[in-house]
Design a protein around this motif. Structure first.
Motif, PDB file in Angstrom:
ATOM      1  N   VAL A  90       0.892  -1.308   0.047  1.00 51.77           N
ATOM      2  CA  VAL A  90       0.013  -0.004   0.014  1.00 51.77           C
ATOM      3  C   VAL A  90       0.952   1.220   0.232  1.00 51.77           C
ATOM      4  CG1 VAL A  90      -1.892   1.194   1.136  1.00 51.77           C
ATOM      5  CG2 VAL A  90      -1.839  -1.267   1.213  1.00 51.77           C
ATOM      6  N   PHE A  91       0.507   2.223  -0.678  1.00 51.22           N
ATOM      7  CA  PHE A  91       1.282   3.483  -0.863  1.00 51.22           C
ATOM      8  C   PHE A  91       0.389   4.621  -0.590  1.00 51.22           C
ATOM      9  CE2 PHE A  91       3.295   7.232  -2.634  1.00 51.22           C
ATOM     10  CZ  PHE A  91       4.315   6.980  -2.588  1.00 51.22           C
ATOM     11  N   GLY A  92       1.146   5.757   0.227  1.00 50.72           N
ATOM     12  CA  GLY A  92       0.453   7.006   0.375  1.00 50.72           C
ATOM     13  C   GLY A  92       1.405   8.134   0.285  1.00 50.72           C
ATOM     14  N   GLY A  93       0.965   9.293  -0.283  1.00 54.72           N
ATOM     15  CA  GLY A  93       1.639  10.350  -0.507  1.00 54.72           C
ATOM     16  C   GLY A  93       0.949  11.644  -0.857  1.00 54.72           C
ATOM     17  N   THR A  94       1.535  12.627  -1.325  1.00 53.11           N
ATOM     18  CA  THR A  94       0.972  13.676  -1.887  1.00 53.11           C
ATOM     19  C   THR A  94       0.391  13.195  -3.354  1.00 53.11           C
ATOM     20  OG1 THR A  94       2.835  14.548  -2.851  1.00 53.11           O
ATOM     21  CG2 THR A  94       2.245  15.377  -0.586  1.00 53.11           C
ATOM     22  N   ARG A  95      -0.411  14.196  -3.996  1.00 54.68           N
ATOM     23  CA  ARG A  95      -1.175  13.431  -5.215  1.00 54.68           C
ATOM     24  C   ARG A  95       0.145  13.329  -6.063  1.00 54.68           C
ATOM     25  NH1 ARG A  95      -5.619  12.628  -7.574  1.00 54.68           N
ATOM     26  NH2 ARG A  95      -6.994  13.413  -6.146  1.00 54.68           N
ATOM     27  N   PRO A  96       0.907  14.602  -6.490  1.00 51.23           N
ATOM     28  CA  PRO A  96       1.981  14.282  -7.619  1.00 51.23           C
ATOM     29  C   PRO A  96       2.825  12.840  -7.182  1.00 51.23           C
ATOM     30  CG  PRO A  96       1.959  16.507  -6.696  1.00 51.23           C
ATOM     31  CD  PRO A  96       1.170  15.716  -5.878  1.00 51.23           C
ATOM     32  N   VAL A  97       3.109  12.652  -5.979  1.00 52.50           N
ATOM     33  CA  VAL A  97       3.886  11.514  -5.812  1.00 52.50           C
ATOM     34  C   VAL A  97       3.033  10.014  -5.954  1.00 52.50           C
ATOM     35  CG1 VAL A  97       5.210  10.299  -3.879  1.00 52.50           C
ATOM     36  CG2 VAL A  97       5.377  12.774  -4.225  1.00 52.50           C
ATOM     37  N   ALA A  98       1.844  10.225  -5.319  1.00 52.58           N
ATOM     38  CA  ALA A  98       0.979   9.088  -5.467  1.00 52.58           C
ATOM     39  C   ALA A  98       0.602   8.646  -6.885  1.00 52.58           C
ATOM     40  CB  ALA A  98      -0.305   9.332  -4.775  1.00 52.58           C
ATOM     41  N   GLU A  99       0.386   9.502  -7.786  1.00 54.17           N
ATOM     42  CA  GLU A  99       0.455   9.309  -9.263  1.00 54.17           C
ATOM     43  C   GLU A  99       1.477   8.555  -9.822  1.00 54.17           C
ATOM     44  OE1 GLU A  99      -0.426  13.309 -10.876  1.00 54.17           O
ATOM     45  OE2 GLU A  99      -2.652  13.276 -10.342  1.00 54.17           O
ATOM     46  N   ARG A 100       2.626   8.850  -9.361  1.00 55.62           N
ATOM     47  CA  ARG A 100       3.808   8.134  -9.832  1.00 55.62           C
ATOM     48  C   ARG A 100       3.729   6.733  -9.411  1.00 55.62           C
ATOM     49  NH1 ARG A 100       8.475  11.899 -11.115  1.00 55.62           N
ATOM     50  NH2 ARG A 100       7.507  13.549 -12.089  1.00 55.62           N
ATOM     51  N   ALA A 101       3.479   6.440  -8.118  1.00 54.15           N
ATOM     52  CA  ALA A 101       3.238   5.104  -7.556  1.00 54.15           C
ATOM     53  C   ALA A 101       2.588   4.318  -8.373  1.00 54.15           C
ATOM     54  CB  ALA A 101       3.138   5.424  -6.107  1.00 54.15           C
ATOM     55  N   ALA A 102       1.215   5.033  -8.512  1.00 47.57           N
ATOM     56  CA  ALA A 102      -0.016   4.627  -9.334  1.00 47.57           C
ATOM     57  C   ALA A 102       0.339   3.989 -10.437  1.00 47.57           C
ATOM     58  CB  ALA A 102      -1.168   5.224  -9.252  1.00 47.57           C
TER      59      ALA A 102
END
Length: 562
Positions: A90-102
């Motif tokens: 599971v990953f959590g972060g700010t939207r710009p970071v989370a988009e990279r993870a997704a």
């Protein structure tokens, strides 16, 4: 693998830990074992712990520059390939970071920081459709179980144009912020659905959406089958109530019935039924739903408060409504607590009134009768200035959370200025969600305030006095006065149960005056300029001759006696 262990860490050089800690707190509440590995945990160190502890799930967070997360993700994904047993990542972060993870397609769930607590709980319970879990329940009790301890959100919706309403329901469902769409039909629908020849075309769309056929109801229900698939319910009819109930059950799977005990009749002009007839039909409608296992809401006490009845009347009628529902065989009962009525009440005294209502209503609870709490802001409270109204909606929600609600009836912040469209519904729900997120865990308890408890105790004393008075006065003519339509109608006609805004005439001859004093709505003597206790108020009714003959009701049909 330990199927109940969840690890969490802030990855790489990230030292932001609040999100990871909160995730673990929710996981612990759901029965998981949890372990926080700390801030700034390197990938190699994290993978060593994963190999050693073999957790079921690992949550990693990163809230720094998006470009800097890329090598960390590369190393993490490569390291996972070397594991003998693979946890759920599971990953959590700010939207710009989370988009990279997704984009990597590696993580089972990516949190962007905009999710609400109920979404996280659903994921932890395996009930998150986005992660392959079960779909949201289309049944009130099952949905409550899915969301607990997060309350369900309900909002009224119905525009004067059918097509706009249908499209708006779809927009609201896709937003995923609302659990129950409470359909508001126009008066022509509520009163003349089965008698189209009596409709007034000039009133089409007045007060809600024009629904003219069963297929129309089916279309509106179908529009909600997207996004988070909210439940749907609808206001009861004001005529042909049993046919209307069957229609709603068949077309929209009415999530629960809402019916007032003493209103929608000659008393308020929302129907032509005599008062006693409408009370009897309300009882029968409760019983109809009770036999089918459909929850019932008796939206009764706030009708008195909206007409400036003093607090004791509202507390008494909350109990009487619940008592009648239990007598009718209702098992799951939704008790609505409308705050801010009258609109000039103080928050502390308003909470005291709601606490007194809750205590009396829930004194009826047993294996056959389960009260659920539904709270809402009062319409008269909201300002026509929409920015001010947003703050008032949040403030009222904060106060009402002290009641521990199962359902929040969200009131659109625009209602004092215009009916809520989809955008306002969605924004109002987000405002309420923000309050719930902030106070569900760890907030101070305003109900513990000494003045609140003092007022609660006084209201309970006065309410019990009035209930005992009615039982004693009518005990010789009724086996169960509080569930007898003739008794309730007679109490209203004489002013034992009264509100200043009930039109006084040869039939309804109450004397009640009220005034808000120090935040409480009190029975008031305008000549002596002082509040009245219930004993004093009833003594004045007797002195005016209004109680004469109350113990000898006119002859009644067997159906009217309970």
């Amino acid at each position: 693998m330990d199927h109940k262990l969840v690890l969490a860490a802030s990855l790489g050089n990230c030292v932001h830990v609040a999100g990871a800690i909160h995730f673990l707190e929710l996981a612990a509440d759901e029965g998981y074992e949890t372990l926080f590995l700390g801030p700034a945990v390197g990938v190699d160190a994290l993978l060593r712990q994963v190999r050693q502890l073999r957790p079921a799930m690992v949550a990693v967070g990163y809230r720094l520059t998006p470009d800097n997360v890329e090598p960390l993700l590369d190393a993490l994904i490569a390291g996972d390939r070397q594991l003998e047993q693979h946890p759920r990542w599971v990953f959590g972060g700010t939207r710009p970071v989370a988009e990279r993870a997704a984009r990597r397609g590696f993580f089972e769930k990516v949190f962007y920081g905009t999710e609400e607590m109920d979404e996280t709980i659903a994921f932890l319970r395996g009930a998150d459709p986005a992660s392959g879990g079960t779909a949201p329940a289309d049944d009130l009790l099952a949905r409550l179980a899915q969301k607990s301890p997060y309350p369900l959100l309900r909002h009224h919706f119905g525009l004067p144009d059918f097509a706009a309403t249908e499209a708006g329901i779809g927009e609201i469902a896709r937003a995923g912020v609302l659990d129950v769409i409470s359909l508001g039909p126009d008066q022509n629908t509520q009163q003349y659905f089965f008698h189209p020849e009596q409709r007034d075309p000039a009133m089409d769309g007045a007060g809600g959406v024009p629904v003219r056929t069963p297929q129309d109801f089916c279309r509106l229900k179908a529009a909600s089958r997207q996004g988070n698939a909210p439940l749907m319910r609808c206001y009861s009819g004001t005529a042909d109530v049993f046919q209307f109930a069957e229609l709603l059950h068949r077309t929209i799977r009415n999530a629960w019935c809402a019916v007032p005990l003493c209103w929608y009749n000659e008393l308020d002009g929302r129907g032509a039924r005599p008062l006693e007839v409408s009370v009897r039909e309300a009882q029968a409608l409760m019983a109809w739903h009770g036999r089918r296992g459909i929850p019932v809401e008796a939206n009764e006490p706030h009708h008195w408060g909206l007409r400036d009845a003093h607090d004791v009347i509202s507390v008494v009628m909350a109990y009487v409504a619940a008592y009648n529902a239990k007598r009718a065989g209702v098992r799951d009962y939704i008790s609505q607590y409308m705050f801010n009525v009258p609109g000039s009440m103080g928050f502390a005294m308003d909470l005291a009134k709601a606490l007194a209502m809750r205590e009396l209503v829930e004194s009826l609870a047993d294996d056959s009768f389960r009260p659920l709490r539904q709270v809402r802001a009062g319409l008269p409270f909201l300002s026509g200035d929409l920015d001010v109204a947003k703050g008032q909606l949040a403030a009222s929600t904060f106060s009402s959370m002290a009641l521990g609600p199962h359902i929040i009836h969200v009131v659109g912040y625009s209602e004092a200025e215009h009916a809520a469209g989809p955008a306002v519904v969605i924004e109002s729900c987000k405002i309420v969600r923000g309050v719930v997120r902030s106070v569900l865990y760890g907030a101070a308890d305003p109900a513990a305030d000494g003045l609140v408890q003092q007022r609660r105790a006084r209201l309970l004393e006065e309410a019990r006095f009035l209930l005992a008075f009615i039982r004693r006065l009518y005990g010789g003519v009724s086996a169960d006065p509080l569930a007898d339509p003739a008794v309730l109608a007679d109490c209203i006609r004489r002013g034992i149960l009264d509100a200043p805004h009930i039109l006084k005439n040869e039939k309804f001859r109450g004397l009640l005056e009220t005034r808000v004093v120090a935040g409480s709505c009190l029975a008031w003597d305008s000549r002596e300029r002082r509040p009245l206790t219930e004993a004093q108020r009833l003594d004045r009714l007797a002195a005016a001759g209004n109680l004469e003959g109350a113990g000898a009701l006119p002859a009644r049909s067997p159906q009217s006696a309970r």
